[in-house]
Enzyme design. Structure first.
Site, short mmCIF file in Angstrom:
data_model
loop_
_atom_site.label_atom_id
_atom_site.label_comp_id
_atom_site.label_asym_id
_atom_site.label_seq_id
_atom_site.Cartn_x
_atom_site.Cartn_y
_atom_site.Cartn_z
N ARG A 172 0.83 -1.22 0.00
CA ARG A 172 0.00 0.00 0.00
C ARG A 172 0.86 1.27 0.00
NH1 ARG A 172 -3.24 -3.53 -0.88
NH2 ARG A 172 -5.37 -3.66 -0.12
N SER A 242 -10.59 -0.28 2.29
CA SER A 242 -9.90 -0.40 3.59
C SER A 242 -9.51 0.99 4.08
CB SER A 242 -8.63 -1.22 3.44
OG SER A 242 -8.93 -2.49 2.93
N GLU A 338 -5.16 4.42 5.54
CA GLU A 338 -4.75 3.99 4.21
C GLU A 338 -5.07 5.02 3.12
OE1 GLU A 338 -4.01 2.51 0.74
OE2 GLU A 338 -6.12 2.27 1.18
N1 EPU Z 1 -11.31 -10.22 9.75
C1 EPU Z 1 -12.14 -10.27 10.84
N2 EPU Z 1 -13.11 -9.32 10.96
C2 EPU Z 1 -13.30 -8.35 10.03
C3 EPU Z 1 -12.44 -8.29 8.92
C4 EPU Z 1 -11.44 -9.25 8.81
O1 EPU Z 1 -12.01 -11.14 11.71
O2 EPU Z 1 -14.20 -7.54 10.20
C5 EPU Z 1 -10.29 -11.27 9.60
C6 EPU Z 1 -10.66 -12.24 8.47
O3 EPU Z 1 -11.47 -13.29 8.94
C7 EPU Z 1 -9.30 -12.74 8.03
C8 EPU Z 1 -8.41 -11.52 8.24
O4 EPU Z 1 -9.07 -10.68 9.18
O5 EPU Z 1 -8.86 -13.76 8.86
C9 EPU Z 1 -8.12 -10.77 6.96
O6 EPU Z 1 -9.36 -10.34 6.39
P1 EPU Z 1 -9.59 -10.29 4.81
O7 EPU Z 1 -9.09 -11.52 4.19
O8 EPU Z 1 -11.02 -9.91 4.57
O9 EPU Z 1 -8.64 -9.17 4.27
P2 EPU Z 1 -8.14 -7.83 4.92
O10 EPU Z 1 -6.77 -8.04 5.45
O11 EPU Z 1 -9.16 -7.34 5.87
C10 EPU Z 1 -6.97 -6.97 2.74
C11 EPU Z 1 -6.94 -5.73 1.90
C12 EPU Z 1 -8.19 -5.64 1.04
C13 EPU Z 1 -8.23 -6.86 0.14
C14 EPU Z 1 -8.24 -8.11 1.02
C15 EPU Z 1 -8.15 -9.39 0.22
C16 EPU Z 1 -5.64 -4.11 3.15
C17 EPU Z 1 -5.62 -2.85 3.93
N3 EPU Z 1 -6.82 -4.55 2.74
O12 EPU Z 1 -8.07 -6.87 3.63
O13 EPU Z 1 -8.07 -4.47 0.25
O14 EPU Z 1 -9.37 -6.84 -0.68
O15 EPU Z 1 -7.08 -8.10 1.90
O16 EPU Z 1 -6.87 -9.55 -0.27
O17 EPU Z 1 -4.56 -4.68 2.91
C18 EPU Z 1 -8.66 -2.17 0.02
O18 EPU Z 1 -7.46 -1.92 0.07
O19 EPU Z 1 -9.52 -1.26 -0.08
C19 EPU Z 1 -9.11 -3.55 0.16
C20 EPU Z 1 -10.39 -3.87 0.23
#
Ligand code: EPU
Length: 347
Positions: A172, A242, A338
C-alpha cells in the site's frame, strides 16, 4: 453542480467534488482542470506553475479523503486507451491510459484470457491511481505485473517514464505517495501479463471457490463474488475500501498477541516482520457495525468505514481516531490510515 467555465480553456472555477469521491464527502475544488490527453496535463501543470498554485490530483476518488475546500488546482487526467501487444513466451504487453476504469481493464484482459489481473477484479478507481497505493488483493499486487509508469512532472512540465524498480512499490505504498506526491500526474501504465494460465489461489477462500484448473474468468468471478459478500458497493454505501493498512509488527509483538489470542490472523513477512489483520483487531474490540453520527464501521468488514450521509472529513477523522485509540488500548498496535488525505490548508 455549480461551477463556471473560466476564460482560460479547460479551467473550471468552483467545481463540486462530492460526486468525485466514493466517500461522498462534501468538497469543492477552487479550480479544476480536466485533462484528456498528455498535452492537457502539461498545460494544467504549466498554468499551476505560472500561478504558483499547489496541485491536487484526483482519479476515481476511491482512495481519497477530501476536505470541504481544495485550494490551488485540482487535476484529473482522463486519458483513455488500452493496447495489447504480444511478446515472447506468451507475454502480453498492455499499455493503459490513466483514465481507464480499473475494473474495465481487468475485465478486458480476462475476456482475452490474458492472465495476471483477475485477482484484482472489482477494485474501484482508475488505472492511473493503481500504482499510488500499489493496489493489491487476494494474493496479487500491481507490483507483480507492472513494468513502468508514465507521469507528467510539474518540475519540468514533461512526461517521463519510470521503470518499476524506481517506483518504490511496497505494501500500500509507492514513491507517488511519498517523494512525488503533489508533484506529478500519472498519465499511462505499462504492464506485462501472460496468455499462459497462472492462477494465484494462495488466498484460501479463493481456492475453495474455483475448479482445480480454473479459467481466468472463473477466478475473476470468484473474486467478484467474495468482494460483493464482504465489501460495501460505494455507489450504494459511500466508503473508500480499507480505511486502515494492515499493521506490520515485530515478531516479539506478534508472539505477545498470539499468547493472548492464538487464533489471531497473522502473516509472517520475508523481512521478519509480521502483518496483522486490522479488520480482525477492530472486530475483536467489538466495533464492527458501530455507528456514530454520519459514520460507521461496516458490519461485514471492520476495515471499511462507511458514510451514512451528512458528515464531513473532520467527523470522519474523529471517528477513525477513536477506533485507533480503542485498538491501541487493547492490543498496543497503532493503526495507520490507508486513503490519501488532501491537505485543507493548501492554496
Ligand atoms: N477479519 C475479521 N473481521 C473483520 C475483517 C477481517 O475477523 O471484520 C479477519 C478475516 O477473517 C481474516 C483476516 O481478518 O482472517 C483478513 O481479512 P480479509 O481476508 O477480509 O482481508 P483484509 O486483510 O481485511 C486486505 C486488503 C483488502 C483486500 C483483502 C483481500 C488491506 C488494507 N486490505 O483486507 O483491500 O481486498 O485483503 O486480499 O490490505 C482495500 O485496500 O480497499 C481492500 C479492500
Amino acid at each position: 453542480m455549480s461551477s463556471r467555465q473560466n476564460a482560460v480553456s479547460g479551467l473550471v472555477i468552483d467545481h463540486d467534488l462530492s460526486d468525485a469521491n466514493t466517500l461522498a464527502l462534501p468538497s469543492r475544488a477552487e479550480r479544476f482542470w480536466h485533462a484528456r490527453v498528455e498535452r492537457d496535463v502539461i498545460d494544467g501543470l504549466e498554468l499551476a506553475n505560472a500561478q504558483g498554485w499547489p496541485i491536487t490530483v484526483v482519479g476515481g476518488g476511491s482512495n481519497l479523503l477530501l476536505p470541504p475546500a481544495v485550494g490551488g488546482l485540482t487535476l484529473r487526467a482522463d486519458i483513455e486507451g488500452t493496447t495489447f501487444r504480444a511478446g515472447d513466451g506468451g507475454a502480453v504487453h498492455v499499455e493503459v491510459g490513466a483514465g481507464v476504469g480499473w475494473h474495465a481493464l481487468v475485465d478486458a484482459c480476462v475476456e482475452r484470457e490474458v492472465w495476471g489481473l483477475e485477482n484484482l477484479a472489482l477494485i474501484p478507481g482508475l488505472a492511473g491511481a493503481a500504482p499510488i497505493q500499489n493496489i493489491g488483493a487476494y494474493g496479487v499486487e500491481l507490483a507483480d505485473v507492472i513494468d513502468w509508469v508514465e507521469l507528467a512532472d510539474r518540475r519540468d512540465s514533461r512526461v517521463h517514464r519510470l521503470e518499476r524498480d524506481a517506483c518504490g512499490l511496497g505494501y500500500r505504498d509507492s514513491i507517488f505517495k511519498q517523494e512525488l506526491a503533489d508533484r506529478v500526474v500519472i498519465t499511462r501504465l505499462g504492464l506485462t501479463l501472460s496468455t499462459r494460465p497462472r492462477p494465484q489461489l494462495d488466498y484460501g477462500v479463493l481456492r475453495d471457490r474455483v475448479a482445480t484448473t480454473p479459467s481466468a474468468r472463473e477466478v475473476f468471478e470468484a473474486v467478484c463474488a467474495i468482494r460483493r459478500e464482504k465489501l460495501p458497493d460505494p455507489a450504494l454505501t459511500p466508503n473508500a475500501g480499507s480505511f486502515f493498512k494492515n499493521p506490520l509488527v515485530t515478531e516479539a509483538t506478534a508472539s505477545r498477541l498470539l499468547r493472548q489470542a492464538p487464533d489471531m490472523p497473522h502473516y509472517p513477512q520475508p523481512n521478519g516482520q509480521v502483518k496483522l489483520a486490522a479488520g480482525w483487531l477492530i472486530d475483536q474490540c467489538g466495533l464492527k457495525g458501530r455507528r456514530k453520527g454520519a459514520f460507521g464501521v461496516h458490519d461485514r468488514q471492520a476495515l471499511v468505514l462507511v458514510h451514512f450521509g451528512g458528515g464531513t472529513l473532520d467527523g470522519l477523522i474523529a471517528f477513525a481516531d477513536e477506533l485507533v485509540d480503542i485498538v491501541h488500548a487493547r492490543f498496543g498496535v497503532v493503526l495507520e490510515r490507508e486513503p490519501r488525505r488532501v491537505d485543507a490548508s493548501r492554496g
